[in-house]
Scaffold this active site. Sequence first.
Site, mmCIF file in Angstrom:
data_model
loop_
_atom_site.group_PDB
_atom_site.id
_atom_site.type_symbol
_atom_site.label_atom_id
_atom_site.label_comp_id
_atom_site.label_asym_id
_atom_site.label_seq_id
_atom_site.Cartn_x
_atom_site.Cartn_y
_atom_site.Cartn_z
ATOM 1 N N GLU A 101 25.023 23.490 -18.098
ATOM 2 C CA GLU A 101 25.950 24.040 -17.167
ATOM 3 C C GLU A 101 26.630 21.997 -16.928
ATOM 4 O OE1 GLU A 101 25.774 24.841 -12.563
ATOM 5 O OE2 GLU A 101 25.255 26.400 -13.886
ATOM 6 N N LYS A 125 27.988 18.954 -15.331
ATOM 7 C CA LYS A 125 27.407 18.447 -14.120
ATOM 8 C C LYS A 125 28.324 17.446 -13.917
ATOM 9 C CE LYS A 125 24.559 15.598 -11.248
ATOM 10 N NZ LYS A 125 25.524 14.983 -10.317
ATOM 11 N N ARG A 138 28.740 16.984 -4.097
ATOM 12 C CA ARG A 138 28.314 18.819 -4.077
ATOM 13 C C ARG A 138 28.502 18.687 -2.347
ATOM 14 N NH1 ARG A 138 22.915 20.327 -5.538
ATOM 15 N NH2 ARG A 138 23.111 22.655 -5.603
ATOM 16 N N ARG A 147 26.065 18.373 1.048
ATOM 17 C CA ARG A 147 24.981 18.483 0.650
ATOM 18 C C ARG A 147 23.489 17.747 1.976
ATOM 19 N NH1 ARG A 147 22.903 15.110 -4.100
ATOM 20 N NH2 ARG A 147 19.722 15.144 -3.078
ATOM 21 N N GLU A 164 30.120 22.140 -6.356
ATOM 22 C CA GLU A 164 30.985 21.113 -6.153
ATOM 23 C C GLU A 164 32.609 20.575 -6.224
ATOM 24 O OE1 GLU A 164 29.840 16.760 -7.710
ATOM 25 O OE2 GLU A 164 28.948 18.892 -7.645
#
Length: 526
Positions: free
Chosen positions: A226, A228, A233, A248, A273
């Site tokens: 997939e 990025k 994040r 994150r 994201e």
Amino acid sequence: MRAFAELLERLAFTGGRNAKLAYLAAYFHATPDPDRGYALAALTGDLSLGRVQPALLREMVAERVDAELFALSYDFVGDLAETIALIWPDPASCEDLSLAEVVGTLTPLSRPQAARQIAQWLDHLAAPARLALLKLATGGLRVGVSARLARLALAQMGAQDGGPSVEEIEELWHGLTPPYTALFGWIEGGPRPAHAALAPFRPVMLSTPVTEEELSKFAPEDYVAEWKWDGIRVQAVSEGGTRRLYSRTGDDISGSFPDLVGAMAFEGALDGELLIRRGDQVAPFADLQKRLGRKTPGQKMMAEAPAALRAYDILTWQGEDLRPLPFTARRARLEQAVAGLGPRLDVSPLVPFADWQALAALRANPPEAVIEGVMLKRPDSAYLAGRPRGPWFKWKREARLVDAVLLYAQRGHGKRSGFYSDFTFALWDGEAPEAPLVPVGKAYSGFTDEDLRRLDRFVRTHTRERFGPVRSLVPELVVEVAFEGLNRSARHKSGVAMRFPRINRIRWDKPAHEADRLQSLLDQLP
């Protein structure tokens, strides 16, 4: 304060992660409550004690030390708190001070009152304790310890007695407050704290960087891919009527993105994201950066830069923990869950590919400029906290390179405080050497210790002017700068802002007039 000062010194001058963990665990074990809790809060950024501004510190030291002597000392040391700690007159006999006393005394004071109180304390402390006090008071420890590393030390501290894991600690972290007496009691064999946070943060699963050569050892059919995306994040958690958006590392950033939090009408936890999205178009990272750190963004900003979540994974849903399930099962649940949540939440699409060569071609020419590479995930992988090697890889696009001229240098901090290690570099705005040099970025990483020593010698022998801890350099040295992205920026004279710049190598062999032109960067803007 003596023990805390010794800890800070060891952490600042220790590069190894395991050594830092050992120092932290030993300190937490030996230090009684509540001091160890306040130390933990200071190290993790949860102690709001930044009571004194630099201007007040300068006024404070001006009453005790000759102004010219202080200016010369500050120019040499490069750090305000360290300069004051070293130059402050030593007392006839030294006393000690507890962290609890510092926190309890400073918290209710105004900033001018706090500065006067700090001056009184400095009169009775040794230099290391003076530095620790000033770092606490200004809120700038900078000893190379992240919040997660501190929590790892807590888990290490209790490991021999069957204490909680770092994942268990992190799931409770946001329901705890300094000085963390219940947390330390749990780590040392007591009961688990009863009041966990609503909508808690779950430790994230991280990917491992991989190269094309390393990928050749794996079978393409064993992975799905997939995109990025170039955002940040986040973990979106909505449980029991409480909604939180976490970074994150577990920092609660809900207040900066109320428009996205308002759209989290679900019961569960999503991993994804954070992006700025206008319709179907994802905006450059620079648009997101404008909102990062804004505690209360205005309506105009939210309208111009609407926040969105592009989901990668699903951790819990309607009370069920989905992390043990294989990725393919979680992916199916994720697509089903996000389908009815509105335009601010969608799922990151999978990228079909036949072999590594085909994926490399897609990676080199993605459909959107804000894509920074691909993610590779094993279909059978569970969602595991930390960075297990093998289940997930990230294959980022190759870094871009530019040859730039060093223009300014600044002293570093901690173990680099004796070296010039923070560098501003520039490109020619036209044909060299008649054209001006325009700064385009700063870097303080990418070089070896030997490179650092050579750079430091260059700075000291090629200084044109001094501005406190900063030196203006003779524009002679070229460095090859690697960076991972480029955005337009009205805040910079050059009109561009680099993502993650670092010095890739030093071009001792290259004349400055052969460095790159600013136009070469402008041509790369999306």
